[in-house]
Write an enzyme that holds these catalytic residues in place. Structure first.
Site, PDB file in Angstrom:
ATOM      1  N   SER A 118       0.836  -1.216   0.000  1.00 10.82           N
ATOM      2  CA  SER A 118       0.000   0.000   0.000  1.00 10.82           C
ATOM      3  C   SER A 118       0.859   1.250   0.000  1.00 10.82           C
ATOM      4  O   SER A 118       0.373   2.330  -0.306  1.00 10.82           O
ATOM      5  CB  SER A 118      -0.833   0.074   1.277  1.00 10.82           C
ATOM      6  N   HIS A 139      -1.329  -2.953  -7.122  1.00 10.93           N
ATOM      7  CA  HIS A 139      -2.041  -2.601  -5.891  1.00 10.93           C
ATOM      8  C   HIS A 139      -3.534  -2.864  -6.077  1.00 10.93           C
ATOM      9  O   HIS A 139      -4.262  -2.041  -6.638  1.00 10.93           O
ATOM     10  CB  HIS A 139      -1.756  -1.120  -5.570  1.00 10.93           C
ATOM     11  N   GLU A 151      -4.119  -0.420  -9.138  1.00 11.81           N
ATOM     12  CA  GLU A 151      -3.171   0.676  -9.334  1.00 11.81           C
ATOM     13  C   GLU A 151      -1.847   0.009  -9.744  1.00 11.81           C
ATOM     14  O   GLU A 151      -1.260  -0.733  -8.952  1.00 11.81           O
ATOM     15  CB  GLU A 151      -3.041   1.435  -7.998  1.00 11.81           C
ATOM     16  N   ASN A 189      -3.559   6.278  -1.968  1.00 13.45           N
ATOM     17  CA  ASN A 189      -3.367   6.646  -0.559  1.00 13.45           C
ATOM     18  C   ASN A 189      -2.861   8.067  -0.369  1.00 13.45           C
ATOM     19  O   ASN A 189      -3.049   8.657   0.690  1.00 13.45           O
ATOM     20  CB  ASN A 189      -2.442   5.637   0.126  1.00 13.45           C
TER      21      ASN A 189
END
Ligand code: NAD
Length: 296
Positions: A118, A139, A151, A189
């Site tokens: 992450s 991801h 991702e 994120n």
């Protein structure tokens, strides 16, 4: 690519194994814990049953999917014939560097090495191998069988050809890949965590309570979950560690984690997984917690 090895059979690893196997790939699922492997297979079977109930797949599809997954506790056995390795082990930088250095030695030279991290730098993970051009971020989002996005993160040395191969593979899984570069937090994120942090600050400063903040974001911004409920779902410890990656990586005080978030993690209030965060999950349903002393 036919043979996929998934390293780590936790929340994400079982979902990733599920999706590859359901789309016809041969999957080797590796974990150091035999118990985690058993739990992963049980979870995949349960999730496939749910898909049968919804008439998305047949009983035969379920059996064929499960038959395509083999489990291993020895990395060497699990990766020796891999075309692609997707690592989804615990989010810890030293652990990932060790795992990638081992995979690099044990997997075939042609194998592409992907990580589901992450927040850890793909470039740093790639530097632990002799094949940085074949290392990439893949991801997936939680829950993997449901969420469409992958991702795809290019490390500093990742080639165009490998990136395109992974984009194509993600489409073959029925996912929508988005290509991004390797900077702290990538895209998902980098944008999500400051929003969650701001929601915690809003609570900390007494601007509004938990319910009020989540309701504003749900009804006002059409978010399916408020940011505080989402933070509980992700895990407050995970949110804190990603914010620290952003803070360290950019050196910008705007990413400094809210002291209330730090306190809650220190007190072991980690969200859903610990039974309590901004909400309580003691009885299986979510209830509001008014505990944090700063909060209204
Ligand atoms: P988890 O704790 O549920 O599972 C991790 C698994 O890795 C455990 O079963 C553990 O036994 C295993 N493991 C530890 N060391 C290992 C080793 N040396 N070899 C093989 N297996 C090992 O964690 P998770 O939530 O599935 O997260 C896995 C990765 O996915 C992390 O990098 C995390 O950042 C990332 N991620 C998580 C989410 C999420 O919502 N949980 C979302 C996107 C990405």
């Amino acid at each position: 690519m036919k043979n996929i090895t998934v390293v780590g059979a936790g929340t994400m690893g079982n979902g990733i194994a599920h999706v590859f196997a359901m789309n016809g790939y041969q999957v080797n699922l590796v974990d150091i814990s035999e118990k985690a492997l058993e739990k992963a297979i049980a979870t995949i079977a349960k999730n496939l049953d749910r898909m049968i109930k919804k008439e998305k797949i047949s009983e035969e599809d379920k059996n064929a999917t499960l038959a395509r997954i083999n489990t291993y506790t020895q990395l060497e056995e699990g990766v020796k014939e891999a075309d692609l390795v997707v690592e989804a082990a615990t989010e810890n930088v030293d652990l990932k560097l060790k795992i990638f250095s081992s995979i690099d030695q044990l997997a075939p030279e042609k194998a592409v090495l992907a990580t589901n991290t992450s927040s850890i730098s793909i470039t740093k993970i790639a530097a632990a191998t002799q094949r940085p051009e074949k290392v990439i971020g893949m991801h997936f989002m939680n829950p993997v069988p449901v969420m469409k996005l992958v991702e795809v993160i290019r490390g500093y040395a990742t080639t165009d050809a490998i990136t395109q191969q992974i984009m194509e593979l993600s489409r073959n899984l029925g996912k929508i890949p988005v290509e991004v570069n390797d900077y702290p937090g990538f895209v998902a994120n980098r944008i999500l965590m400051p929003m969650i942090n701001e929601a915690v600050y809003t609570l900390y400063e007494g601007v509004a309570g938990v319910m009020e903040i989540d309701t504003v974001m749900k009804l006002g911004m059409a978010h399916p979950m408020g940011p505080l409920q989402l933070a509980d779902f992700i895990g407050l410890d995970v949110c804190l560690s990603i914010l620290r990656v952003l803070h360290d990586g950019f050196g910008n005080p705007k990413y400094a984690p809210c002291p209330l978030l730090v306190n809650m993690v220190t007190a072991g209030k980690l969200g859903r997984k610990s039974g309590e965060g901004f909400y309580s999950y003691g009885h299986g349903t979510k209830e509001l917690i008014i505990a944090p002393t700063f909060a209204k």
